[in-house]
Design an enzyme around this catalytic site. Structure first.
Site, mmCIF file in Angstrom:
data_model
loop_
_atom_site.group_PDB
_atom_site.id
_atom_site.type_symbol
_atom_site.label_atom_id
_atom_site.label_comp_id
_atom_site.label_asym_id
_atom_site.label_seq_id
_atom_site.Cartn_x
_atom_site.Cartn_y
_atom_site.Cartn_z
ATOM 1 N N LYS A 122 3.555 8.820 9.257
ATOM 2 C CA LYS A 122 3.347 8.168 10.557
ATOM 3 C C LYS A 122 4.347 8.621 11.642
ATOM 4 O O LYS A 122 4.170 9.704 12.193
ATOM 5 C CB LYS A 122 3.292 6.651 10.365
ATOM 6 C CG LYS A 122 2.118 6.295 9.397
ATOM 7 C CD LYS A 122 1.775 4.845 9.256
ATOM 8 C CE LYS A 122 0.483 4.709 8.459
ATOM 9 N NZ LYS A 122 0.565 4.042 7.191
ATOM 10 N N TYR B 266 0.851 -1.187 0.000
ATOM 11 C CA TYR B 266 0.000 0.000 0.000
ATOM 12 C C TYR B 266 0.882 1.230 0.000
ATOM 13 O O TYR B 266 1.847 1.314 0.780
ATOM 14 C CB TYR B 266 -0.893 0.004 1.243
ATOM 15 C CG TYR B 266 -1.797 1.221 1.352
ATOM 16 C CD1 TYR B 266 -2.810 1.444 0.416
ATOM 17 C CD2 TYR B 266 -1.656 2.138 2.401
ATOM 18 C CE1 TYR B 266 -3.648 2.546 0.523
ATOM 19 C CE2 TYR B 266 -2.494 3.236 2.508
ATOM 20 C CZ TYR B 266 -3.497 3.442 1.567
ATOM 21 O OH TYR B 266 -4.323 4.536 1.679
ATOM 22 N N ASP C 135 9.247 2.944 0.314
ATOM 23 C CA ASP C 135 8.152 3.589 1.023
ATOM 24 C C ASP C 135 8.297 3.199 2.490
ATOM 25 O O ASP C 135 7.915 2.110 2.899
ATOM 26 C CB ASP C 135 6.799 3.143 0.458
ATOM 27 C CG ASP C 135 5.642 3.834 1.168
ATOM 28 O OD1 ASP C 135 5.883 4.500 2.196
ATOM 29 O OD2 ASP C 135 4.490 3.699 0.693
HETATM 30 C C1 LIG Z 1 -0.040 4.541 5.819
HETATM 31 C C2 LIG Z 1 0.773 4.340 4.593
HETATM 32 C C3 LIG Z 1 0.750 5.246 3.522
HETATM 33 C C4 LIG Z 1 -0.221 6.387 3.462
HETATM 34 O O1 LIG Z 1 -0.042 7.301 4.489
HETATM 35 P P1 LIG Z 1 -1.277 8.284 4.889
HETATM 36 O O2 LIG Z 1 -0.662 9.196 5.871
HETATM 37 O O3 LIG Z 1 -2.326 7.388 5.445
HETATM 38 O O4 LIG Z 1 -1.698 8.961 3.644
HETATM 39 C C5 LIG Z 1 1.641 5.065 2.490
HETATM 40 N N1 LIG Z 1 2.514 4.050 2.487
HETATM 41 C C6 LIG Z 1 2.559 3.149 3.484
HETATM 42 C C7 LIG Z 1 3.582 2.059 3.446
HETATM 43 C C8 LIG Z 1 1.680 3.248 4.557
HETATM 44 O O5 LIG Z 1 1.692 2.325 5.517
#
Ligand SMILES: *Cc1c(COP(=O)(O)O)cnc(C)c1O
Length: 427
Positions: A265, A142, A237
């Site tokens: 995060k 994701y 990511d």
């Molecule tokens: C949570 C997440 C996102 C998106 O971050 P948001 O702050 O929710 O937009 C993107 N990449 C990874 C790996 C994530 O866990």
């Protein structure tokens, strides 16, 4: 009716599904959400006064535990000077400098407001830099909800059973190519088919949005070599793994430098923050120096920077935090493995550092296809029992368990005890 239930009845009238992010819905576990009133250390308390040991941690940001006094103080003190100016501030320079000084691969960084924005912007910069359009991602990873990334995108999408998203024109995803996690040949095949057209490869170096899937020995290294050889930008990511697997995230943990990294995060400590960074020559493509446009009214917000920077400094200055979380991880996930074995369930427990997941399947899970073999009804039964006995897990089979530094041997043992009761009651 509980207060959570009545709030939910009200919520669904005004908010789609009653939640502001689908991962908070309890649909897939056949319940309605518990509304949280407050949190402290390893605990959250709902509006009915039930206290839970929390393994969501706001999906990762609360790595020091909830309501950490130093972070709270930084927020309050900074807020007293004004919430936002839409102008340059000292705090954002300090944040950028801190990241560049301590993350070797990051020479320049741009702050944004979410992980979604970080990934969307990093991809735009990678495309601008290479002059190519195509992106390779991995099934089950994701990368936020921007159009181009909503292809085989893990957790929220998986749980809802939506293969893709409505409202995303085919044109937006035609350049998003999907490879198989832990299968380097699947990546090579795409590179062969689209020779010279791949701008970037993006990956969660530990995939934590389809449960938790670890990279096999050598997989990331081969990916690194392939990208270098093909002139494609390798993007890690690190929205979950950054500052979690180690201070230097997956790059430090696996000893591999990406060309670009995205954060979210933990970097905001609970405030809405994201960031993307990497090699100077790529980052200087971004406006106002370069031709790749990217902007944000609230980006680098002082209160958010104060919270995030305070948390990052605590993490950097106290390496024992990572030792503690790894130790808790061994105890919790090792304990789960042991219990499952005792009760004759041969479920895999994938884990590393402070991230882990029990898959309700007999198969080894090393990619998205294998994750999907899980029995989600069995997970839902387990989830409900855990919640009713004071353990706050993510309401989906395809999410990680997040440990944080406020957890203790005692909270871990209590959790294992509840899990034992569960297995006993279903034996
Ligand atoms: C949570 C997440 C996102 C998106 O971050 P948001 O702050 O929710 O937009 C993107 N990449 C990874 C790996 C994530 O866990």
């Amino acid at each position: 009716m509980t207060k959570s239930e009545s709030l939910f009845q009200e919520a669904v009238q005004y908010i789609p599904g009653g939640v502001n992010s689908p991962v908070r819905a309890y649909g897939s576990v056949g319940m309605t959400p518990r509304f949280i009133a407050k949190a402290d250390g390893p605990y959250v308390t709902d509006v009915d006064g039930n206290r839970y040991i929390d393994y969501i941690g706001s999906w990762g940001p609360m790595i020091l535990g909830h309501n950490h006094p130093a972070v709270l103080e930084a927020v309050i003190k900074t807020a007293e000077n004004g919430l936002s100016f839409g102008a340059a501030t000292e705090l954002e320079v300090q944040m950028a400098e801190y990241i560049c000084q301590h993350i070797p691969s990051v020479e320049m960084v741009r702050m944004v407001n979410s992980g979604t924005e970080a990934v969307m912007s990093a991809i735009r910069a990678a495309r601008g830099y290479t002059g190519r359009n195509k992106i390779i991602k991995f099934a089950g990873c994701y990368h936020g909800h921007s159009d181009a990334m909503l292809v085989k995108a893990g957790s929220g999408v998986m749980t809802a059973g939506i293969p893709d998203s409505a409202g995303v024109p085919a044109g937006c995803t035609q350049d998003t190519l999907t490879a198989v996690y832990n299968d380097i040949d699947s990546v090579k095949a795409i590179f062969d088919e689209f020779d010279g057209e791949i701008a970037a490869v993006i990956i969660e170096a530990v995939a934590a949005n389809m449960g938790v899937v670890l990279p096999k020995e050598g997989f990331l290294k081969e990916l690194r070599e392939l990208c270098t050889q093909k002139g494609a930008v390798l993007i890690f990511d690190e929205v979950i793994t950054g500052f979690r697997l180690a201070f230097g995230g997956a790059q430090e943990y696996f000893g591999i430098d990406a060309d670009m990294v995205t954060y979210g995060k933990i970097i905001g400590a609970g405030m809405p923050v994201g960031a993307y960074g990497g090699k100077k020559e790529i980052m200087e493509m971004v406006s106002p120096v370069g031709p790749v446009y990217q902007a944000g009214t609230l980006s680098g917000n002082p209160v958010a920077m104060a919270a995030g920077l305070t948390q990052l400094k605590i993490l950097k200055e106290n390496p024992n935090i990572y030792v503690h979380m790894a130790d808790l991880g061994e105890k919790l996930f090792g304990g789960m493995k042991q219990l499952l074995k005792e009760y004759g369930r041969t479920y895999p427990v994938n884990h590393t550092a402070s991230l882990g997941c029990v898959y309700f399947t007999e198969k080894d899970v090393y990619n998205y296809e294998m994750a999907k073999t899980s029995d989600t009804d069995a997970f839902a039964d387990y989830f409900r029992f855990m919640l009713e006995h004071g353990i706050h897990l993510a309401p989906s089979q395809f999410e990680a368990i997040f440990l944080n530094h406020a957890h203790t041997d005692a909270t871990v043992l209590e959790t294992l005890d509840v899990m034992k009761q569960y297995l006993e009651s279903r034996a």
